[in-house]
Design a protein around this motif. Structure first.
Motif, PDB file in Angstrom:
ATOM      1  N   PRO A  28       0.839  -1.209   0.000  1.00  0.00           N
ATOM      2  CA  PRO A  28       0.000   0.000   0.000  1.00  0.00           C
ATOM      3  C   PRO A  28       0.880   1.268   0.000  1.00  0.00           C
ATOM      4  N   PRO A  29       0.271   2.440  -0.221  1.00  0.00           N
ATOM      5  CA  PRO A  29       1.046   3.700  -0.148  1.00  0.00           C
ATOM      6  C   PRO A  29       1.667   3.885   1.232  1.00  0.00           C
ATOM      7  N   THR A  30       2.872   4.418   1.268  1.00  0.00           N
ATOM      8  CA  THR A  30       3.630   4.525   2.520  1.00  0.00           C
ATOM      9  C   THR A  30       2.974   5.472   3.499  1.00  0.00           C
ATOM     10  N   LEU A  31       2.462   6.614   2.997  1.00  0.00           N
ATOM     11  CA  LEU A  31       1.904   7.607   3.903  1.00  0.00           C
ATOM     12  C   LEU A  31       0.516   7.235   4.380  1.00  0.00           C
ATOM     13  N   ALA A  32      -0.176   6.363   3.652  1.00  0.00           N
ATOM     14  CA  ALA A  32      -1.552   6.015   4.023  1.00  0.00           C
ATOM     15  C   ALA A  32      -1.584   5.097   5.240  1.00  0.00           C
ATOM     16  N   VAL A  33      -0.751   4.050   5.216  1.00  0.00           N
ATOM     17  CA  VAL A  33      -0.725   3.072   6.305  1.00  0.00           C
ATOM     18  C   VAL A  33       0.720   2.711   6.601  1.00  0.00           C
ATOM     19  N   THR A  34       0.925   1.900   7.630  1.00  0.00           N
ATOM     20  CA  THR A  34       2.285   1.516   8.030  1.00  0.00           C
ATOM     21  C   THR A  34       2.734   0.220   7.374  1.00  0.00           C
ATOM     22  N   ASP A  35       1.898  -0.392   6.515  1.00  0.00           N
ATOM     23  CA  ASP A  35       2.229  -1.697   5.953  1.00  0.00           C
ATOM     24  C   ASP A  35       3.545  -1.652   5.180  1.00  0.00           C
ATOM     25  N   SER A  36       3.694  -0.643   4.326  1.00  0.00           N
ATOM     26  CA  SER A  36       4.890  -0.589   3.483  1.00  0.00           C
ATOM     27  C   SER A  36       6.148  -0.405   4.320  1.00  0.00           C
ATOM     28  N   ARG A  37       6.080   0.345   5.436  1.00  0.00           N
ATOM     29  CA  ARG A  37       7.258   0.512   6.275  1.00  0.00           C
ATOM     30  C   ARG A  37       7.639  -0.796   6.968  1.00  0.00           C
ATOM     31  N   ILE A  38       6.612  -1.612   7.300  1.00  0.00           N
ATOM     32  CA  ILE A  38       6.909  -2.933   7.875  1.00  0.00           C
ATOM     33  C   ILE A  38       7.561  -3.820   6.830  1.00  0.00           C
ATOM     34  N   LEU A  39       7.016  -3.794   5.606  1.00  0.00           N
ATOM     35  CA  LEU A  39       7.566  -4.642   4.545  1.00  0.00           C
ATOM     36  C   LEU A  39       8.963  -4.193   4.132  1.00  0.00           C
ATOM     37  N   ALA A  40       9.228  -2.866   4.227  1.00  0.00           N
ATOM     38  CA  ALA A  40      10.533  -2.364   3.811  1.00  0.00           C
ATOM     39  C   ALA A  40      11.654  -2.941   4.658  1.00  0.00           C
ATOM     40  N   GLN A  41      11.353  -3.290   5.918  1.00  0.00           N
ATOM     41  CA  GLN A  41      12.376  -3.877   6.785  1.00  0.00           C
ATOM     42  C   GLN A  41      12.598  -5.362   6.502  1.00  0.00           C
ATOM     43  N   LYS A  42      11.699  -5.958   5.722  1.00  0.00           N
ATOM     44  CA  LYS A  42      11.819  -7.385   5.437  1.00  0.00           C
ATOM     45  C   LYS A  42      12.364  -7.649   4.043  1.00  0.00           C
ATOM     46  N   THR A  43      12.578  -6.603   3.246  1.00  0.00           N
ATOM     47  CA  THR A  43      13.031  -6.765   1.870  1.00  0.00           C
ATOM     48  C   THR A  43      14.451  -6.237   1.724  1.00  0.00           C
ATOM     49  N   ASP A  44      15.063  -6.589   0.575  1.00  0.00           N
ATOM     50  CA  ASP A  44      16.446  -6.175   0.308  1.00  0.00           C
ATOM     51  C   ASP A  44      16.510  -4.845  -0.439  1.00  0.00           C
ATOM     52  N   ALA A  45      15.488  -4.504  -1.187  1.00  0.00           N
ATOM     53  CA  ALA A  45      15.476  -3.257  -1.955  1.00  0.00           C
ATOM     54  C   ALA A  45      14.071  -2.687  -1.945  1.00  0.00           C
ATOM     55  N   THR A  46      14.020  -1.357  -1.909  1.00  0.00           N
ATOM     56  CA  THR A  46      12.740  -0.655  -1.922  1.00  0.00           C
ATOM     57  C   THR A  46      12.721   0.296  -3.101  1.00  0.00           C
ATOM     58  N   LEU A  47      11.775   0.065  -4.010  1.00  0.00           N
ATOM     59  CA  LEU A  47      11.605   0.942  -5.167  1.00  0.00           C
ATOM     60  C   LEU A  47      10.406   1.830  -4.918  1.00  0.00           C
ATOM     61  N   LEU A  48      10.642   3.144  -4.987  1.00  0.00           N
ATOM     62  CA  LEU A  48       9.593   4.128  -4.730  1.00  0.00           C
ATOM     63  C   LEU A  48       9.092   4.677  -6.061  1.00  0.00           C
ATOM     64  N   VAL A  49       7.774   4.606  -6.281  1.00  0.00           N
ATOM     65  CA  VAL A  49       7.170   5.045  -7.535  1.00  0.00           C
ATOM     66  C   VAL A  49       6.612   6.456  -7.333  1.00  0.00           C
ATOM     67  N   ALA A  50       6.978   7.376  -8.247  1.00  0.00           N
ATOM     68  CA  ALA A  50       6.449   8.743  -8.236  1.00  0.00           C
ATOM     69  C   ALA A  50       5.929   9.054  -9.629  1.00  0.00           C
ATOM     70  N   ARG A  51       4.791   9.705  -9.687  1.00  0.00           N
ATOM     71  CA  ARG A  51       4.127   9.981 -10.962  1.00  0.00           C
ATOM     72  C   ARG A  51       4.365  11.442 -11.365  1.00  0.00           C
ATOM     73  N   ILE A  52       4.968  11.625 -12.503  1.00  0.00           N
ATOM     74  CA  ILE A  52       5.262  12.963 -13.011  1.00  0.00           C
ATOM     75  C   ILE A  52       3.960  13.729 -13.249  1.00  0.00           C
ATOM     76  N   GLY A  53       3.902  14.947 -12.718  1.00  0.00           N
ATOM     77  CA  GLY A  53       2.732  15.779 -12.895  1.00  0.00           C
ATOM     78  C   GLY A  53       1.613  15.468 -11.931  1.00  0.00           C
ATOM     79  N   TYR A  54       1.786  14.485 -11.066  1.00  0.00           N
ATOM     80  CA  TYR A  54       0.723  14.107 -10.126  1.00  0.00           C
ATOM     81  C   TYR A  54       1.246  14.069  -8.687  1.00  0.00           C
ATOM     82  N   THR A  55       2.395  13.452  -8.498  1.00  0.00           N
ATOM     83  CA  THR A  55       2.955  13.316  -7.153  1.00  0.00           C
ATOM     84  C   THR A  55       3.343  14.686  -6.609  1.00  0.00           C
TER      85      THR A  55
END
Length: 745
Positions: A649-676
């Protein structure tokens, strides 16, 4: 269940004021051009508004005509009369500082109210309706008072007048601007003539006032000179100095004093000499010696004769006594004669002694008289010195008055002569001519200014709109604002079921090529540290992370890897819809122990790519993802696959992604040009770094390659592959337009 430890947030280091990357001038220009292209409609509207305003200004602005008159201003009047200096000489010759001040003064005079008023009266401008615009009150229709019209005409003329000195010369250009070209020329010449007359009147006024003042000073100095001469004459009469001047008296007394000084010195020497004689004679007598034997006494002729007579008588008496016995006849007479001679000798000696003493007394008296006379002369000299001081003071005062009288009288005569010389310092060298073309507005220059202003206004409008837009607008914003480089970009692709997995359906598209570049970058990062678990997340919803996660996994699988896509977005799962799986078992079922692993894993039509859907959303997603059971599930899956790609899920919406980030080797952050938005992106980076997770990279989604020019190579790479597969002509063009201008992912 294992407790997830989340360390406290660390200080935000997303953007450091001192560490922000500086752009080169070429990059800055490129960004500005990109903004202009992106905001082209705002640029066109702003530029059009400026152009319309410029055209309307040219159409409705009043035509103004400028006429110029050239005048020559000399810093000094010509020297017509030899040896006669004109009082009207403005500045000393060859004095640059004073000449510069003089010209500034003349500029002030030309543009002064007095000159403008003379021109107004000369041409009757205060009664000229064309010049003033109106002679009546607009509200009441009554005539405006003459005094007000007069002041308005003066102000109007002064505003319309411009003065410009020509460089390195004594020439000034008087320019008058008016809507009537003939009146403009007349006014320019009129200002030059009135300034010339005004300058001459000022010079004449100065000369006249100076002449009157000098005449008064001549009379004053004449009286002062007469009074000083009378004071000298009265002084001489008072002190009896009529026969000789004070200098002659001084010289006479000096000569007399010198003569008396010599006589006193001579008398003193004489008295000293006689004093010495008397002193030696007294010493001779005190020693018991005969005074007659003293050389000074013995040298007296009478004394010498009497002494000789005395010695002769004494010898005769001695011889007589030897021949006769005592008491012989005549002995008594001889003794009486001897006594008589001796008495006469003694008296003569006394006479000589008294004569010497008398000479001494006379010498002393003479010395005293001469000294007293010398003292009187000195007293008179001192008195005469005091008189000389007073006399010299009166003489100097009289001489000063005489010199002043002569100078003022001479200057008065010179000015009287210079008054008759009419030599002007102002010459009109070029009269004004009625202009044929208006000076305002200048059509060509106005058009250039309008076009320049239109372009500048358009650029400013684009930059202002761009600055007000807080969204991420360009890939370079990551480096400039966040000090992080992008992992890669993904261009805009159409949003449909056929193209949602574009890595499989359109492997030669620019988007697929960009994902292969991202895969290469990630593999390069894997050489630095082991990467087998990859988390794909975003800061906010609708940034395209799920589609990118699916296509990234497909890209990894197409490269010959065994890849598992795990849908860990347990709040809004969407991955099963992309692959059209329906309601199937997934992660939630495995964690709840409701099915076996083989029942939850689903193969796709892409070789090497499997999917583990979310399953039915649980009520506590964060606790499920942070549990030991989920860690064990990841370990089991890691044994069967080369790469695990997790969608969160989105990082700022819930804490799920922050929990998963500690369990993975790499974190790819997606940003949308003209929207983010830049602020949520900053908060996302801060949140991840707050748990000591540094994003491996940022993937910029929906980049418009045509507008921004970013990824020029990737775009042309896509065209190369499209054309090589036979997509030419109109079909290829439609295909390329669709690939770069469709809906959001």
């Amino acid at each position: 269940m294992r407790t997830l430890h989340v360390p406290p947030p660390i200080q935000d280091s997303v953007v450091s004021k001192g560490d922000s990357l500086e752009l080169s001038p070429r990059e800055i220009i490129g960004r500005i051009l990109a903004i202009v292209v992106q905001r082209r409609w705002a640029v066109l509207l702003s530029a059009s508004a400026v152009i319309v305003a410029g055209v309307l200004f040219l159409r409705f602005s009043e035509r103004q005509y400028s006429a110029s008159t050239k005048i020559l201003i000399h810093p000094a009047a010509p020297q017509i009369l030899d040896q006669v200096e004109d009082l009207r000489q403005e500045v000393p010759r060859m004095n640059p500082i004073l000449i510069d001040k003089y010209y500034h003064t003349q500029e002030d005079i030309i543009t002064a109210r007095e000159v403008a008023e003379l021109v107004v009266v000369r041409f009757g401008l205060d009664r000229d309706e064309n010049f003033l615009g109106t002679l009546t009150d607009k509200d009441t229709g009554d005539p405006i008072p003459a005094a007000i019209l007069h002041e308005r005409a003066i102000k109007r003329l002064r505003r319309a007048t411009a003065l410009e000195p020509l460089p390195e010369s004594e020439i000034f250009v008087i320019t008058v601007t008016d809507n009537d070209p003939h009146l403009a020329a007349q006014l320019a010449d009129g200002i030059a003539l009135e300034y010339q007359n005004y300058s001459q009147s000022l010079r004449l006024e100065l000369t006249t006032s100076a002449t009157e003042w000098l005449h008064e000073q001549v009379d004053i100095q004449r009286i002062a000179l007469s009074e000083s001469e009378e004071a000298i004459q009265a002084f001489r009469q008072e002190h009896s100095l009529e026969s000789m001047s004070i200098d002659e008296w001084t010289n006479s007394m000096a000569e007399s004093a010198a003569e008396l000084t010599d006589r006193v010195a001579t008398a003193e020497m004489t008295r000293t000499r006689k004093q010495a004689v008397v002193t030696r004679l007294d010493d001779w007598i005190e020693e018991g010696k005969e005074p007659a034997q003293h050389p000074l006494v013995a040298s007296d002729a009478v004394v010498q004769r009497l002494a000789e007579d005395l010695r002769t008588l004494e010898r005769q008496q001695v011889r007589a006594s030897e021949r006769r016995l005592d008491g012989f006849p005549g002995q008594r007479a001889d003794q009486d004669e001897l006594s008589l001679v001796r008495d006469r000798l003694d008296r003569e000696v006394e006479r000589v002694l008294e004569g010497l003493r008398s000479d001494l007394r006379l010498a002393q008296v003479e010395e005293e008289l001469l000294q007293a006379q010398l003292d009187r002369e000195r007293v008179q000299a001192l008195e005469l010195g005091g008189l000389e001081v007073e006399y010299n003071r009166l003489r100097r005062f009289a001489d000063t008055n005489a010199r002043l009288y002569e100078q003022i009288l001479r200057r008065s005569k010179e000015i009287e002569l210079s008054q008759h010389v009419d030599a002007s310092t102002v010459n009109i060298i070029e009269r004004a001519r009625p202009p044929e073309r208006p000076s305002h507005p200048r059509v060509f220059l106005s058009l250039l200014v309008t076009l320049f202003g239109a372009g500048l206004m358009g650029i400013l409008a684009a930059l202002i709109m761009d600055s007000l837009d807080a969204s991420l607008r360009d890939p370079s914003d990551l480096e400039t604002l966040f000090h992080i480089r992008p992992m890669g970009i993904v261009p805009i692709v159409p949003m449909d079921s056929e193209r949602e997995v574009f890595a499989r359906n359109a492997p030669t598209s620019a988007a697929a090529e960009c994902l292969r570049s991202i895969r290469t970058n990630l593999l390069f990062a894997a050489k630095q540290r082991k990467i087998r678990r990859v988390l794909v997340t975003s800061g906010s919803p609708k940034e395209g992370k799920t589609t990118l996660c699916v296509n990234f996994g497909a890209t990894m699988a197409l490269a010959g890897n065994r890849v598992l896509l795990i849908d860990t977005d347990m709040r809004r799962p969407r991955m099963h819809r992309i692959f059209k799986l329906g309601a199937v078992n997934g992660v939630a079922n495995l964690l709840a122990g409701e099915c076996e692993l083989e029942e939850a894993l689903h193969a796709t039509d892409i070789p090497g790519l499997d999917i583990l859907p979310c399953g039915p959303p649980p009520p506590d997603p964060a606790e499920q993802l942070g549990s030991n059971a989920f860690d064990a599930l990841l370990d089991r899956l890691q044994e069967r696959y080369d790469y695990l790609v997790l969608d969160s899920p989105p990082t700022l919406a819930v804490t799920d992604s922050r929990i998963l980030a500690q369990k993975t080797d790499a974190t790819l952050l997606v940003a949308r040009i003209g929207y983010t938005d830049r602020r949520p992106l900053r908060d996302t980076l801060r949140a991840l770094r707050g748990i000591n997770v540094e994003p491996t990279g940022v993937i910029l989604n929906q980049v418009d390659l045509l507008q921004r020019g970013y990824g020029y190579y990737a775009y042309n790479y896509y065209h190369y592959y499209s054309d090589s597969e036979g997509e030419t002509g109109e079909r290829g063009r439609r295909r390329r337009r669709a690939s770069n201008g469709g809906a959001d992912i």
